[in-house]
Design a protein around this motif. Sequence first.
Motif, PDB file in Angstrom:
ATOM      1  N   UNK A 256       0.847  -1.195   0.000  1.00 46.08           N
ATOM      2  CA  UNK A 256       0.000   0.000   0.000  1.00 46.08           C
ATOM      3  C   UNK A 256       0.883   1.247   0.000  1.00 46.08           C
ATOM      4  N   UNK A 257       0.255   2.403  -0.166  1.00 50.76           N
ATOM      5  CA  UNK A 257       1.005   3.658  -0.224  1.00 50.76           C
ATOM      6  C   UNK A 257       1.420   4.066   1.185  1.00 50.76           C
ATOM      7  N   UNK A 258       2.727   4.178   1.388  1.00 55.73           N
ATOM      8  CA  UNK A 258       3.264   4.613   2.674  1.00 55.73           C
ATOM      9  C   UNK A 258       3.347   6.134   2.746  1.00 55.73           C
ATOM     10  N   UNK A 259       3.756   6.744   1.635  1.00 51.81           N
ATOM     11  CA  UNK A 259       3.904   8.200   1.603  1.00 51.81           C
ATOM     12  C   UNK A 259       3.837   8.670   0.160  1.00 51.81           C
ATOM     13  N   UNK A 260       3.518   9.940  -0.007  1.00 49.74           N
ATOM     14  CA  UNK A 260       3.417  10.513  -1.335  1.00 49.74           C
ATOM     15  C   UNK A 260       3.661  12.011  -1.238  1.00 49.74           C
ATOM     16  N   UNK A 261       4.425  12.531  -2.203  1.00 53.01           N
ATOM     17  CA  UNK A 261       4.711  13.960  -2.196  1.00 53.01           C
ATOM     18  C   UNK A 261       5.927  14.249  -3.046  1.00 53.01           C
ATOM     19  N   UNK A 262       6.488  15.439  -2.887  1.00 52.98           N
ATOM     20  CA  UNK A 262       7.706  15.785  -3.612  1.00 52.98           C
ATOM     21  C   UNK A 262       8.863  14.932  -3.105  1.00 52.98           C
TER      22      UNK A 262
END
Length: 279
Positions: A256-262
Amino acid sequence: MSRPSLLHEVRDKNTVFSFMQTQASPALNVDKQILLYLEGLSVSFDGFKAINNLNLYIGDGELRCIIGPNGAGKTTMMDIITGKTKPDSGSAWFGQTINLLEMDEPAIAQAGIGRKFQKPTVFEFLSVRDNLVLSMPDERSVFSLLKARISGEQQDRIDEVLSLIGLVEQQQLGAGSLSHGQKQWLEIGMLLMQRPRLLLVDEPVAGMTHQEMDRTAELLISLSGQHSVVVVEHDMDFVRQLAGKDRTVTVLHQGSVLAEGSMDQVQNNRKVIEVYLGE
């Protein structure tokens, strides 16, 4: 057929280069500027949850980098998108009208999704140019394609792709004589001949020289806008090059998505440091 939500409204080689006729899919609709919706996806193999309630959205024309430790679910995610693996639950939509879970691999490729695997799979005994000819969408056999007269429009497309991948001077060379990096570029060119709307690129710079890595970054960045490009990669220097300051980086962990961003946000995320980047 219901339209997917954005949460609350917000090749294999044989597949990619298949000449099989498939049932026409609905027209692609990206009115919401989202090209790929993955929602609530889960899949288990022998009790191991490879994908666990995964939610991911890729914008139309976006270049997205996806990173994560081994076993994070990156390959399984791409297998689901391309029809190689069917999830136990969840949904996968291409635009607002194309349900990927109702399609097989050739139909998904024909709908506009191309996948490049880590190891280049070009036809080494053929010239660079003939590799591109064979990759054109066509219902004829491989041999008839090689013998056929290429139309002016097709010639223009081949020349355009040769220029884009930087292999104009090598077009008459056998693909087997190319460097590793050049073979990777040729395979990207072969996918481009199919005019995909979404390109899935798996670890494109493994084994490349620094110069080839720089050229690959330039190529993938140049493709964004006209195409959506999803790049799975472990080389953090290359990811920084691709992501720059503004592009989104997604970190997968345990399906699953742990983190997202720049890239800066991801690098400074405590959870990402603990499970992937290290201190």
